[in-house]
Structure formats: C-alpha cells, structure tokens
Write an enzyme that holds these catalytic residues in place. Structure first.
Site, PDB file in Angstrom:
ATOM      1  N   GLY A  88       9.024  -0.568  13.007  1.00 18.17           N
ATOM      2  CA  GLY A  88       8.431  -1.546  12.208  1.00 18.17           C
ATOM      3  C   GLY A  88       7.336  -1.249  12.773  1.00 18.17           C
ATOM      4  O   GLY A  88       6.378  -0.653  12.160  1.00 18.17           O
ATOM      5  N   ARG A 115      -4.116  -5.423   4.719  1.00 23.94           N
ATOM      6  CA  ARG A 115      -3.794  -6.702   4.801  1.00 23.94           C
ATOM      7  C   ARG A 115      -5.441  -7.824   3.953  1.00 23.94           C
ATOM      8  O   ARG A 115      -4.905  -9.291   3.947  1.00 23.94           O
ATOM      9  CB  ARG A 115      -4.607  -6.596   6.454  1.00 23.94           C
ATOM     10  CG  ARG A 115      -3.480  -6.621   7.058  1.00 23.94           C
ATOM     11  CD  ARG A 115      -3.925  -6.111   8.191  1.00 23.94           C
ATOM     12  NE  ARG A 115      -2.722  -5.003   8.939  1.00 23.94           N
ATOM     13  CZ  ARG A 115      -2.501  -3.656  10.339  1.00 23.94           C
ATOM     14  NH1 ARG A 115      -3.477  -3.618  10.511  1.00 23.94           N
ATOM     15  NH2 ARG A 115      -1.192  -3.614  10.268  1.00 23.94           N
ATOM     16  N   ARG A 163       3.933 -39.522  -9.461  1.00 24.11           N
ATOM     17  CA  ARG A 163       4.940 -39.926  -8.542  1.00 24.11           C
ATOM     18  C   ARG A 163       4.895 -41.227  -8.166  1.00 24.11           C
ATOM     19  O   ARG A 163       4.057 -41.880  -7.220  1.00 24.11           O
ATOM     20  CB  ARG A 163       5.331 -39.289  -7.594  1.00 24.11           C
ATOM     21  CG  ARG A 163       6.633 -39.614  -6.493  1.00 24.11           C
ATOM     22  CD  ARG A 163       7.722 -39.975  -7.588  1.00 24.11           C
ATOM     23  NE  ARG A 163       9.089 -40.210  -6.871  1.00 24.11           N
ATOM     24  CZ  ARG A 163       9.962 -40.611  -6.770  1.00 24.11           C
ATOM     25  NH1 ARG A 163      10.177 -41.083  -8.151  1.00 24.11           N
ATOM     26  NH2 ARG A 163      10.884 -41.332  -5.989  1.00 24.11           N
ATOM     27  N   THR A 206       3.040  -7.758  11.762  1.00 25.24           N
ATOM     28  CA  THR A 206       4.113  -9.073  11.717  1.00 25.24           C
ATOM     29  C   THR A 206       2.589  -9.414  12.909  1.00 25.24           C
ATOM     30  O   THR A 206       1.485  -9.070  12.360  1.00 25.24           O
ATOM     31  CB  THR A 206       5.055  -9.316  12.683  1.00 25.24           C
ATOM     32  OG1 THR A 206       4.304  -8.186  14.467  1.00 25.24           O
ATOM     33  CG2 THR A 206       6.317  -8.331  12.397  1.00 25.24           C
ATOM     34  N   GLU A 248       3.254  -5.563   6.207  1.00 26.05           N
ATOM     35  CA  GLU A 248       1.833  -4.796   6.596  1.00 26.05           C
ATOM     36  C   GLU A 248       0.816  -5.243   7.946  1.00 26.05           C
ATOM     37  O   GLU A 248      -0.268  -4.831   7.553  1.00 26.05           O
ATOM     38  CB  GLU A 248       0.715  -5.806   5.334  1.00 26.05           C
ATOM     39  CG  GLU A 248       1.365  -4.188   3.884  1.00 26.05           C
ATOM     40  CD  GLU A 248      -0.276  -4.474   2.984  1.00 26.05           C
ATOM     41  OE1 GLU A 248      -0.703  -4.347   3.625  1.00 26.05           O
ATOM     42  OE2 GLU A 248       0.238  -4.795   1.870  1.00 26.05           O
TER      43      GLU A 248
HETATM   44  C1  FAD Z   1       9.854  -7.383   1.946  1.00 25.07           C
HETATM   45  C2  FAD Z   1       9.388  -6.838   2.493  1.00 25.07           C
HETATM   46  C3  FAD Z   1       8.386  -5.831   1.902  1.00 25.07           C
HETATM   47  C4  FAD Z   1       8.094  -4.590   2.154  1.00 25.07           C
HETATM   48  N1  FAD Z   1       6.996  -3.755   1.975  1.00 25.07           N
HETATM   49  C5  FAD Z   1       6.399  -2.865   2.736  1.00 25.07           C
HETATM   50  C6  FAD Z   1       6.265  -1.311   2.266  1.00 25.07           C
HETATM   51  O1  FAD Z   1       6.201  -1.480   1.016  1.00 25.07           O
HETATM   52  N2  FAD Z   1       6.345  -0.220   2.705  1.00 25.07           N
HETATM   53  C7  FAD Z   1       5.898  -0.549   3.618  1.00 25.07           C
HETATM   54  O2  FAD Z   1       6.403   0.528   4.881  1.00 25.07           O
HETATM   55  N3  FAD Z   1       6.763  -1.312   4.848  1.00 25.07           N
HETATM   56  C8  FAD Z   1       7.318  -2.694   4.087  1.00 25.07           C
HETATM   57  N4  FAD Z   1       8.227  -3.432   4.507  1.00 25.07           N
HETATM   58  C9  FAD Z   1       8.203  -3.443   6.022  1.00 25.07           C
HETATM   59  C10 FAD Z   1       6.916  -4.224   7.105  1.00 25.07           C
HETATM   60  O3  FAD Z   1       5.795  -3.527   7.454  1.00 25.07           O
HETATM   61  C11 FAD Z   1       8.019  -4.313   8.519  1.00 25.07           C
HETATM   62  O4  FAD Z   1       8.631  -5.306   8.273  1.00 25.07           O
HETATM   63  C12 FAD Z   1       6.960  -4.584   9.849  1.00 25.07           C
HETATM   64  O5  FAD Z   1       5.786  -4.301   9.566  1.00 25.07           O
HETATM   65  C13 FAD Z   1       7.688  -5.369  10.896  1.00 25.07           C
HETATM   66  O6  FAD Z   1       8.934  -4.540  11.611  1.00 25.07           O
HETATM   67  P1  FAD Z   1      10.523  -4.687  12.024  1.00 25.07           P
HETATM   68  O7  FAD Z   1      11.229  -5.518  10.866  1.00 25.07           O
HETATM   69  O8  FAD Z   1      11.115  -3.312  11.636  1.00 25.07           O
HETATM   70  O9  FAD Z   1      10.073  -5.708  12.652  1.00 25.07           O
HETATM   71  P2  FAD Z   1      10.092  -5.311  14.226  1.00 25.07           P
HETATM   72  O10 FAD Z   1       8.490  -4.285  14.891  1.00 25.07           O
HETATM   73  O11 FAD Z   1      11.368  -4.964  15.318  1.00 25.07           O
HETATM   74  O12 FAD Z   1       9.396  -6.858  15.022  1.00 25.07           O
HETATM   75  C14 FAD Z   1      10.144  -7.663  15.333  1.00 25.07           C
HETATM   76  C15 FAD Z   1       9.520  -9.024  16.591  1.00 25.07           C
HETATM   77  O13 FAD Z   1       9.034  -8.039  17.575  1.00 25.07           O
HETATM   78  C16 FAD Z   1       7.692  -8.540  17.307  1.00 25.07           C
HETATM   79  N5  FAD Z   1       6.740  -7.218  18.240  1.00 25.07           N
HETATM   80  C17 FAD Z   1       7.314  -6.201  17.660  1.00 25.07           C
HETATM   81  N6  FAD Z   1       6.021  -5.806  18.638  1.00 25.07           N
HETATM   82  C18 FAD Z   1       5.640  -6.460  19.581  1.00 25.07           C
HETATM   83  C19 FAD Z   1       5.244  -6.110  20.299  1.00 25.07           C
HETATM   84  N7  FAD Z   1       4.514  -5.156  20.743  1.00 25.07           N
HETATM   85  N8  FAD Z   1       3.795  -6.942  21.056  1.00 25.07           N
HETATM   86  C20 FAD Z   1       4.553  -7.990  20.165  1.00 25.07           C
HETATM   87  N9  FAD Z   1       4.910  -8.348  19.228  1.00 25.07           N
HETATM   88  C21 FAD Z   1       6.266  -7.266  18.871  1.00 25.07           C
HETATM   89  C22 FAD Z   1       7.291  -8.606  16.146  1.00 25.07           C
HETATM   90  O14 FAD Z   1       5.912  -9.393  16.418  1.00 25.07           O
HETATM   91  C23 FAD Z   1       8.602  -9.816  15.016  1.00 25.07           C
HETATM   92  O15 FAD Z   1       8.379 -10.682  15.406  1.00 25.07           O
HETATM   93  C24 FAD Z   1       8.393  -4.642   4.347  1.00 25.07           C
HETATM   94  C25 FAD Z   1       8.725  -5.513   4.916  1.00 25.07           C
HETATM   95  C26 FAD Z   1       9.358  -6.641   4.105  1.00 25.07           C
HETATM   96  C27 FAD Z   1      10.135  -7.432   4.454  1.00 25.07           C
END
Ligand code: FAD
Length: 382
Positions: A132, A244, A269, A366, A364
């Site tokens: 992710g 973004r 209200r 976190t 896009e």
């Molecule tokens: C409703 C929805 C729609 C989406 N649509 C798309 C789409 O159309 N196309 C697509 O490709 N993806 C899509 N995504 C995926 C989305 O981009 C990912 O969920 C997001 O990038 C986070 O990845 P992850 O879920 O694996 O979390 P993780 O990467 O596992 O992160 C978990 C936590 O760890 C933190 N973290 C991770 N690495 C670090 C670091 N180096 N330093 C500090 N903190 C860190 C993160 O900030 C987060 O709080 C979608 C997700 C959702 C929920």
C-alpha cells in the site's frame, strides 16, 4: 492580479452547471445509493453527457478541453452532496485520463480517449494486499511472450472496479531491477485472464465500488504498454501527485456539505426558547468551520492553478490532501455535534459526511506518506 477564488466566465458557468446537476440528479439519489452501496446506474451516462468524465481531454479527442482547476470545481460540487459520486468522476479525470494524456502513445490516446469521454469508465490499479504505502513493493508480475505481456497477480482496493471497462494496471516486468521494473499497462475488462473479484463493504463512500482485480495469465498486447517499460514507478508517482489535489477537492466538498447542513440546522433547532444559533458557543463553532473550509479551498485552488500553470506543485499537492482531509474530519465531526442526538442517527444526513471524510486520510497516500513528502521537500532532502 486575480484573487484565487475569482473564476473566469467559463469556470463559473461550468461550476454552476455541475452544481445544478448535483442538485437535480445526485441529491435525490444519495440515500438510496448509500443503502444499496452502489451508484445508481442511471447516473453514469449522465456524467458522460455533461462532459464530467473527460474534463481535461482535448476537444479533438472528444473531451471538454478544460483544466485541472475545472476538475476540482466539479469534484468539490459533487462531494458537497455525495463523496462517492465525486470519487467516481475524480478517478476518471485525475488518475486515468491524466495518465493517458501525459504518458500514452498517440495510438493508445486515439483508441481510448474518445471512449473515456463517451461511455468507458476507468480505474487505476496500483495497490495490492501486501503493498500500500510501499506501493513499489507490488508483486504483480508481467512476462513478455512474443507480442504479448502476460500479467499475473492481484490488485486490491480498486475504486470504480465494479463499473470500469478500462484499467491502468501496474506490474513488475523485472523484479531484479526492483522498482525500475514497474510498468503501466492499459487493460480492458474483456482481456483474457482478467476478472474483477470481491467488492469491499466499507465504512464510508459506500456507493463507490472498491474491488479486487484478478490477473491470471492475463494477455495484454505489447501496444498497450503505457509510457516505457520500466517507467511505471515514475508514471505512478507523478499521476498520484496530481490526484492528491482531486482528493483535497473531495474533502473540501465533504466539509462544505456537512457545514451547510449544520449551519442551517442551527438556525432551525430551538432550545431554551431560541434557535441554538443564537448561542455564541454554536456561532463560534460554525465560524471556525467556515474558516477552515475557506483555508482548505484556497489550498485546493492554488495547487490546481499551479499545476495548470506548469509549476512544480508536489509539495502543495501533498499539503492540500493532508490539510483538507483533516479539515473534513473535524468539520463533519462538529456537524454531528451541532445536530446533537439526531446527528448520531442515519435519519439525518451528517453522520454520512463524517464516515465519508475518513477515506481522505487513507487513499492516494496516507497522511503519514504526505507528511514524509512534505518533510523531504521542506527540509531540503535532509
Ligand atoms: C476505499 C479505498 C479506495 C482505494 N482506491 C484505490 C485505487 O483506486 N487504486 C489503488 O491503487 N489503491 C486504492 N486504494 C488503496 C490505498 O491507496 C491504500 O489503502 C493506501 O495507500 C494505504 O495502504 P495500506 O492500506 O496498505 O496501508 P499500509 O501501507 O499498511 O499503512 C498502514 C499504516 O502504516 C502507516 N505507514 C506505513 N508506512 C509508513 C512509513 N514509512 N512511515 C510512517 N507510517 C507508515 C500508514 O500511514 C498507515 O497509517 C484504496 C483504498 C481504499 C480504502
């Protein structure tokens, strides 16, 4: 010099057209779509008719020949009523179309852009179960066989997955090269070996489809490579930088929609014999929310105008998404409080805005990923 919020005649007319469309076509459907957890299929052709699915595509390819600024105007207007409708339009414009416009060969542009303006829904597939934030750790593999690339792997969380006929898919052509093996492919829903898997049951943006994609010996013609082989990492990053700003606009719209409901409700209200808006405690909350929304809007507008002007906007885009998603969460949460107990129920509209706001901090990139980008840029790479 123009104020950031001063719109050209064309921008103002476009904004009004989207606002009217949202009022007449989206508002009456919001509750039913939320319950059904899917967009009303009757809405989709209407997005195309209004030109909302090809805002920045040049007229020569059948699009509206507009700007990213016009896209963010549309995304804000739609999000003020329904963030799911907005993300449907946003992904098409800021991720799929923008990527093709910048990176695709003339042949691909000619084959797909007119359709993306007419009736073809697009999706952008980078994330996987195991990758992710660390998007370049993706495991989907692309192997060359003659004039065909064979894709194997699974994508997760793909917005518009249930509705799309066209998918930008990132796969690695050479794991030995690490992220420099990542390549972008244009994949049609009908390609052999491609299928759409499970649809997620989500907290917010429930009417937006979020699906798994399954690639099993999926055959993609060589001509469907987007940009160059091995340049997918650059294509992915640069596309998301622009995307973004769209998410910032979505969160701005979500905050505005909740604020509009809360400020109206506060004037209706009555408690202690007068409208709760007569109490300074409520007035100050409404004023604070309005101020944060204005700041969010200025960031979205400025970042979009920077992109349209050809300036470097990477830092501003990351800041915009980070800040707008914070504002959206705060404002929607306060809107629930202003509604009191009613705000906590599904009979009133504000709890949905709060649930919809949460995704702004996740997709896009976190909030932590935005902070990492901002820190790198403001600290000069130290
Ligand atoms: C409703 C929805 C729609 C989406 N649509 C798309 C789409 O159309 N196309 C697509 O490709 N993806 C899509 N995504 C995926 C989305 O981009 C990912 O969920 C997001 O990038 C986070 O990845 P992850 O879920 O694996 O979390 P993780 O990467 O596992 O992160 C978990 C936590 O760890 C933190 N973290 C991770 N690495 C670090 C670091 N180096 N330093 C500090 N903190 C860190 C993160 O900030 C987060 O709080 C979608 C997700 C959702 C929920």
């Amino acid at each position: 010099m123009n104020a950031l919020t001063q719109l050209s005649e064309e921008e103002r007319m476009f904004q009004e057209a989207v606002r009217d469309f949202a009022e007449t076509e989206v508002r009456p459907r919001v509750q039913a779509m939320e319950k059904a957890a899917q967009l009303d299929p009757a809405l989709i052709p209407k997005f195309f008719e209004l030109g909302l699915m090809g805002i920045e595509i040049p007229e020569a390819h059948g699009g509206a020949g507009g700007s990213l600024f016009m896209t963010v105007l549309a995304v804000e207007e739609l999000s003020a009523l329904d963030a799911s409708v907005a993300i449907f339009v946003d992904v098409q414009n800021t991720l799929v179309n923008a990527l093709l416009l910048k990176w695709a060969s003339d042949d691909i542009k000619q084959r797909y852009l007119p359709k993306l303006c007419a009736d073809l829904v697009g999706a952008y597939a980078l994330s996987e179960a195991g990758s992710g934030s660390d998007a370049f750790g993706l495991a989907t593999k692309a192997t060359k066989r003659g004039d065909t690339w064979i894709l194997d792997g699974r994508k997760l969380w793909i917005t518009n997955g249930a509705d799309a006929g066209f998918f930008v898919i990132f796969a690695n052509t050479d794991f030995a090269k690490g992220y420099k093996g990542i390549t972008a492919f244009a994949v049609e829903r009908g390609f052999k070996g491609f299928s759409v898997g499970k649809k997620e049951d989500k907290l917010g943006i429930r009417a937006s489809s979020t699906c798994e994609l399954i690639l099993e010996d999926c055959r993609v013609p060589k001509a469907n490579v987007l940009g160059e082989v091995g340049k997918g990492y650059k294509i992915a990053i640069e596309t998301l930088n622009e995307g973004r700003i769209g998410i910032g606009a979505q969160m701005l719209g979500v905050a505005r929609g909740a604020w509009e409901y809360a400020s109206k409700y506060a004037q209706e209200r009555k408690q202690f014999g007068k409208p709760i808006s007569d109490f300074q405690g409520i007035q100050f909350q409404i004023a604070q929310m309005a101020t944060e929304i204005e700041a969010a809007r200025l960031m979205v507008y400025n970042a979009a105008r920077m992109k349209d002007a050809g300036m470097n906007f990477v830092k501003e885009a990351a800041m915009t998404k980070l800040f707008c998603s914070q504002v959206a969460e705060r404002v929607t949460s306060l809107a629930i409080e202003i509604y009191g107990g009613y705000g906590f129920t599904r009979d009133y509209p504000v709890e949905k805005y709060w649930r919809d706001s949460k995704i702004g901090k996740i997709y896009e990139g976190t909030s932590n990923m935005q902070l990492a980008t901002i820190a790198k840029l403001v600290m000069g790479g130290k």
